[in-house]
Design an enzyme around this catalytic site. Structure first.
Site, short mmCIF file in Angstrom:
data_model
loop_
_atom_site.label_atom_id
_atom_site.label_comp_id
_atom_site.label_asym_id
_atom_site.label_seq_id
_atom_site.Cartn_x
_atom_site.Cartn_y
_atom_site.Cartn_z
CD GLU A 173 -96.24 -31.62 60.67
OE1 GLU A 173 -97.39 -31.27 61.03
OE2 GLU A 173 -95.26 -30.84 60.68
CD GLU A 292 -93.34 -29.16 57.46
OE1 GLU A 292 -93.78 -28.36 58.33
OE2 GLU A 292 -94.05 -29.96 56.84
#
Length: 503
Positions: A173, A292
């Protein structure tokens, strides 16, 4: 009663059922590792301190891969802290979750746990506070047989054979300003390319995942993928996708349609990757690691990390208690992932234990299955062979977030070896049963092997340690086959699986 029809044909193949679709995720966050996987005082704990009951539930869940050690945690992680004698390992502040990590579990312990649970490890490297050299050191530690400084350290730590980790995430991320070491797309894309190029000098056959957007709501979504892949396309195999923002906020109809959003997300990322491919005249195709995903109630108190001088070890964090509607949505998101099996080559339900997880534990005590455990386990168990593209005719339901959405969502798999067909379906209607008709003329001679449905008149029912079995998937006795057509009735707010086998 509402009615819908589906035509299933063996000619309309999307792609193979990919085992890595049924991956999960373990991060040093809250109680996922400590008192989740690792609880030395637990009655079922083994010599490594791992809970046997959690290993058993992981196997039952059907998990194939586990991504580790993060997540946000990895962007400040020094992997060397977690190797060697446990009593000599340093305690470190985890800036991502405002906690303290005692480093009782590290690379070697995790690899031993993977062997016990029968899962493939998927490692992430720190490209937040660290870079190329640290990634190479970790790769040398895990994958080089011996004869070098780091590989010999592994051997000295008890692992004579290399772990042969195949799949690696290049950071986590990095588009998010919350991330330690957050970077612009150009900065990250260049670093990811350099790291990937160097890692392939050790092992050219690695599978490498470059960070995509951490959500389609990000202001940089789309352009982030374009820039990062423009820098790294030739050096990576997959681009990641993360999404958690599905939660019921008083709008049940929109919540039940969450897979519409996942469909759009996957299509947008695939289109952007293909545009970079065309512009760069690349031969290979970049696919998606949706590593995710889950329902996550981010506004709840348990999602707020500690603050100030409080840096606890394994605090209670993100311990959502999932209800029946949450399980229906999780089952529907798996339908979406299967439907995109041509581009989604791996996925990780985040996370495995205690932290927004299908498995919950008490420290030193009981473990139990949340509602979301069941659609994942049954899909992982029964999806086999090829994923088929369906022709669906169904009434629509109005939603505030996504407009008119079909009340039925479904996918089917076909196993050419056995001739069996499995249909996974959800009824998103809030109030009405749905009479589903399946046209099976492309598969003559099938019969119902099993049909089960997860639903409850109270869609807010949640499992607890005291009662995890009052609401379970139950046999759906309405399922029948006649004249190469199958019929089954799906209750409102439900997820179902219908298994059909050759007579």
């Amino acid at each position: 009663m509402l009615s819908a029809s589906v035509t299933i044909d063996p000619a309309f193949v999307v792609g193979p059922v990919r085992p890595r679709t049924f991956g999960s995720f373990v991060e040093h966050l809250g109680r996922c590792v400590y008192t989740g996987l690792h609880d030395p005082e637990h009655p079922t704990a083994d010599a490594d301190g791992f809970r046997g009951d959690v290993v058993d539930l992981t196997r039952e869940l059907g998990v194939t891969t586990v991504r580790y050690p993060g997540g946000n945690f990895v962007s400040g992680y020094r992997w060397e802290d977690g190797i060697g004698p446990v009593d000599q390992r340093p305690r470190r502040l985890d800036l991502a979750w405002h906690s303290t990590d005692p480093n009782l579990v590290g690379v070697d312990e995790f690899m031993r746990w993977c062997a016990k649970a029968g899962v493939e490890p998927m490692m992430a490297v720190n490209l937040g506070t660290r870079g190329v050299q640290e990634a190479l050191d970790l790769l040398e530690y895990t994958n080089v047989p011996g004869g070098t400084a780091w590989s010999d350290r592994r051997r000295a730590n008890g692992a004579a054979d290399p772990y042969k980790v195949k799949m690696w995430c290049l950071g986590n991320e990095m588009d998010g300003p919350w991330q330690v070491g957050h970077k612009t797309a150009h900065e990250y894309g260049r670093l990811a390319a350099e790291t990937a190029r160097a890692m392939r000098m050790i092992d050219p056959d690695l599978e490498l995942v470059v960070c995509g957007s951490s959500g389609s709501q990000m202001p940089t979504f789309g352009d982030w993928e374009r820039v990062v892949l423009s820098e790294s396309y030739e050096h990576v195999d997959h681009v990641s996708a993360h999404a958690y923002y599905w939660e019921e906020d008083g709008d049940l109809a929109s919540f039940l349609a969450s897979s519409v959003d996942m469909d759009h997300f996957v299509d947008a990322v695939a289109s952007t990757a293909d545009a970079v491919r065309a512009a760069g005249k690349h031969d290979k195709r970049i696919n998606i690691s949706f590593d995710e995903w889950n329902v996550w109630y981010q506004k709840r108190a348990e999602s707020r990390p500690p603050s100030g001088d409080d840096w606890p070890v394994a605090p209670v964090l993100l311990e959502d208690r999932y209800n029946v509607a949450d399980a229906v949505v999780v089952g529907n998101l798996l339908i979406s992932l299967l439907r995109h099996t041509d581009r989604v080559h791996a996925a990780s339900l985040a996370q495995l234990v205690n932290v927004i997880a299908p498995i919950m534990t008490e420290p030193g005590g009981r473990a139990w299955r949340q509602t979301t455990f069941h659609p994942f386990a049954l899909t992982a168990r029964y999806a086999a062979g090829e994923v088929l593209r369906l022709a669906v005719d169904a009434p629509v339901q109005e939603t505030a977030k996504f407009g008119d959405v079909p009340v039925l969502d479904a996918v089917a798999t076909h196993d050419p070896e056995t001739g069996g067909v499995v249909v996974f379906a959800v009824n998103r209607s809030l109030t009405d049963d749905l009479a589903l008709d399946l046209d099976l003329r492309g598969f003559p001679g099938l019969r119902v092997a099993e049909a089960v449905t997860l639903s409850n008149p109270d869609h807010t029912w949640s499992a607890t340690a005291d009662d995890a079995t009052s609401v379970l998937p139950q046999p759906n006795t309405t399922a029948k086959v006649a004249d190469d057509r199958a019929q089954v009735t799906l209750p409102p707010v439900s997820w179902s699986v219908v298994r059909l086998e050759k007579i």
